[in-house]
Design an enzyme around this catalytic site. Structure first.
Site, PDB file in Angstrom:
ATOM      1  N   ARG A 188       1.174 -27.735  27.378  1.00 47.35           N
ATOM      2  CA  ARG A 188       1.219 -26.273  27.382  1.00 47.35           C
ATOM      3  C   ARG A 188       0.301 -25.663  26.325  1.00 47.35           C
ATOM      4  O   ARG A 188      -0.092 -26.326  25.362  1.00 47.35           O
ATOM      5  CB  ARG A 188       2.629 -25.800  27.004  1.00 47.35           C
ATOM      6  CG  ARG A 188       3.587 -25.816  28.143  1.00 47.35           C
ATOM      7  CD  ARG A 188       4.958 -25.396  27.638  1.00 47.35           C
ATOM      8  NE  ARG A 188       5.895 -25.377  28.748  1.00 47.35           N
ATOM      9  CZ  ARG A 188       7.192 -25.572  28.632  1.00 47.35           C
ATOM     10  NH1 ARG A 188       7.732 -25.798  27.443  1.00 47.35           N
ATOM     11  NH2 ARG A 188       7.973 -25.528  29.681  1.00 47.35           N
ATOM     12  N   GLU A 231       0.806  -1.228   0.000  1.00 43.62           N
ATOM     13  CA  GLU A 231       0.000   0.000   0.000  1.00 43.62           C
ATOM     14  C   GLU A 231       0.839   1.279   0.000  1.00 43.62           C
ATOM     15  O   GLU A 231       0.467   2.255  -0.653  1.00 43.62           O
ATOM     16  CB  GLU A 231      -0.989   0.009   1.171  1.00 43.62           C
ATOM     17  CG  GLU A 231      -0.329  -0.197   2.519  1.00 43.62           C
ATOM     18  CD  GLU A 231      -1.233   0.196   3.688  1.00 43.62           C
ATOM     19  OE1 GLU A 231      -0.896  -0.186   4.797  1.00 43.62           O
ATOM     20  OE2 GLU A 231      -2.233   0.898   3.475  1.00 43.62           O
ATOM     21  N   GLN A 259       8.404 -15.419   8.199  1.00 43.62           N
ATOM     22  CA  GLN A 259       7.241 -15.471   7.301  1.00 43.62           C
ATOM     23  C   GLN A 259       7.525 -14.813   5.952  1.00 43.62           C
ATOM     24  O   GLN A 259       6.798 -15.007   4.993  1.00 43.62           O
ATOM     25  CB  GLN A 259       6.040 -14.772   7.960  1.00 43.62           C
ATOM     26  CG  GLN A 259       5.536 -15.537   9.166  1.00 43.62           C
ATOM     27  CD  GLN A 259       4.756 -14.640  10.116  1.00 43.62           C
ATOM     28  OE1 GLN A 259       3.543 -14.669  10.137  1.00 43.62           O
ATOM     29  NE2 GLN A 259       5.450 -13.841  10.893  1.00 43.62           N
ATOM     30  N   ASP A 291       1.063  -9.536   3.880  1.00 34.97           N
ATOM     31  CA  ASP A 291      -0.106  -9.215   4.706  1.00 34.97           C
ATOM     32  C   ASP A 291      -1.432  -9.360   3.957  1.00 34.97           C
ATOM     33  O   ASP A 291      -2.492  -9.403   4.589  1.00 34.97           O
ATOM     34  CB  ASP A 291       0.001  -7.774   5.233  1.00 34.97           C
ATOM     35  CG  ASP A 291       1.128  -7.619   6.235  1.00 34.97           C
ATOM     36  OD1 ASP A 291       1.670  -8.645   6.671  1.00 34.97           O
ATOM     37  OD2 ASP A 291       1.467  -6.473   6.578  1.00 34.97           O
TER      38      ASP A 291
HETATM   39  O1  F6P Z   1       4.172  -5.191   5.608  1.00 34.58           O
HETATM   40  C1  F6P Z   1       4.629  -6.461   5.854  1.00 34.58           C
HETATM   41  C2  F6P Z   1       5.165  -6.636   7.212  1.00 34.58           C
HETATM   42  O2  F6P Z   1       5.633  -7.922   7.128  1.00 34.58           O
HETATM   43  C3  F6P Z   1       4.222  -6.466   8.414  1.00 34.58           C
HETATM   44  O3  F6P Z   1       3.351  -7.530   8.630  1.00 34.58           O
HETATM   45  C4  F6P Z   1       5.206  -6.292   9.534  1.00 34.58           C
HETATM   46  O4  F6P Z   1       4.659  -5.652  10.655  1.00 34.58           O
HETATM   47  C5  F6P Z   1       6.246  -5.445   8.888  1.00 34.58           C
HETATM   48  O5  F6P Z   1       6.246  -5.791   7.527  1.00 34.58           O
HETATM   49  C6  F6P Z   1       7.621  -5.577   9.485  1.00 34.58           C
HETATM   50  O6  F6P Z   1       8.502  -4.857   8.698  1.00 34.58           O
HETATM   51  P1  F6P Z   1      10.049  -4.605   9.006  1.00 34.58           P
HETATM   52  O7  F6P Z   1      10.787  -5.364   7.952  1.00 34.58           O
HETATM   53  O8  F6P Z   1      10.208  -3.157   8.857  1.00 34.58           O
HETATM   54  O9  F6P Z   1      10.354  -5.118  10.377  1.00 34.58           O
END
Ligand code: F6P
Length: 343
Positions: free
Chosen positions: A158, A98, A270, A123
């Site tokens: 747990r 975005e 991720q 995301d």
């Molecule tokens: O926009 C993707 C994203 O993976 C978010 O889910 C996450 O909060 C952010 O990027 C983390 O980005 P950075 O690489 O700046 O830690």
């Protein structure tokens, strides 16, 4: 250029775009690290790249950053325009989420910059496309992690709380949590009341199960006694500072329920590693569609997937509103979310 947080499939998108444009005898210039490359006029040679082998790799060969020309538009936008002018670009292809595509859309509308967009973000929160590439690879990482964590959760009786990425949208958490059969799923789209989670976990325990998995998105607001427990700190750009919600939930489960609990933050894993075959194909096709937009001079548009087909849409449709989990989706999968209803 590729901007924002990286996502598996960026190189495949460059491959789909680059191959088509080279076939059409276009000259390609890569800009380094997203908008930073345009602000500082730092380029990367693309002509010599081996696109076929590039496609399998995660990350982005162009580099990425969160530079954003509209942070200081009076100074930065003229710099971007000057770089475009200096290289006499016929088109600027922006591969991003975005922030990156929002800036591209504004440059198109305000300054008639000939931009084309390609939607990327793990995301999955961009509108006007079924999915963004990188999302399914991230869902796979999170699902496998939850599957694997079950054995250690079981050994130690747990609750394992698994914190997934997603500041504003719970797509990764919801899809991976459902796929892994998580006993609790907490997402930013729905306030998470710790009492309701504990009630559900108590039901799980009373049913005889000795372990549980809770998936929580990093941007989830957690409440206890109606009061928010989440951080109210704001960063320099005015965004809430997030992180640590998994540990917060695990601590509450220990304190309120007396059930031993640990948290795991999946974080950048991720976004790491090789893209799934789906994301490679998807990104490749989006890149090829973007090349078609360039060759037909159809600017201000974004390659997209709609109802499973690769199409293109106005860029402004993709960035006007953030795509979050709909109340309809949350209701449909109600038994996985809070409030839980009968077990
Ligand atoms: O926009 C993707 C994203 O993976 C978010 O889910 C996450 O909060 C952010 O990027 C983390 O980005 P950075 O690489 O700046 O830690």
């Amino acid at each position: 250029m590729t901007g924002g947080g990286d996502a598996p499939g960026l190189n495949a998108a460059i491959c789909g775009l680059g191959r088509r444009l080279m076939e059409a005898d276009c000259e390609l210039i890569g800009f380094a690290d997203g908008w930073r490359g345009l602000l500082e006029d730092e380029t990367r040679d693309i002509e010599s790249w081996d696109f076929q082998h590039l496609l399998v790799h995660g990350g982005t060969m162009l580099g990425s950053s969160s530079a954003y020309p509209y942070r200081d538009p009076d100074v930065q936008v003229p710099k971007v325009l000057a770089t475009i002018e200096r290289h006499r670009l016929d088109a600027l292809v922006t591969i991003g989420g975005e922030g990156t595509l929002g800036a591209a859309d504004r440059l198109f509308r305000d300054h008639q910059v000939p931009v084309v967009g390609v939607p990327k973000t793990i995301d999955n929160d961009l509108d006007a496309t079924d999915f963004t590439f990188g999302f399914w690879s991230a869902v796979e990482v999170a699902t496998r992690a939850m599957d694997d964590l079950r054995s250690t959760a079981e050994s130690h009786s747990r609750v394992m709380v698994v914190e997934c990425m997603g500041r504003h949208a719970g797509w990764i958490t919801a899809y991976s949590g459902i796929a892994a059969g998580a006993e609790g799923i907490l997402v930013p789209e729905r306030a998470a009341h710790i009492e309701a989670l504990c009630e559900r976990l108590a039901q799980v325990r009373n049913s005889g199960r000795r372990h549980a998995i809770v998936a929580v998105a990093e941007g989830t607001q957690v409440f206890e006694g109606g009061q928010s427990l989440s951080s109210t700190q704001i960063d320099e750009w005015g965004n809430p500072i997030i992180g640590g919600v998994g540990e917060l939930v695990a601590g509450k489960v220990r304190d309120l329920l007396g059930w031993d609990s640990r948290s795991v933050v999946l974080g950048h894993l991720q976004r790491a590693g090789k893209p799934l075959a789906f994301d490679r194909m998807f990104a490749l096709r989006l890149g090829a569609r973007a090349a078609r937009l360039v060759l037909t001079k159809n600017f201000g548009r974004m390659a997209s997937m709609q109802a499973g087909s690769i199409v293109d849409v106005p860029l402004c449709d993709a960035v006007a509103e953030r795509k979050v989990l709909s109340p309809d989706f949350l209701d449909k999968y109600e038994s996985f979310f809070l409030p839980m209803g009968d077990l």
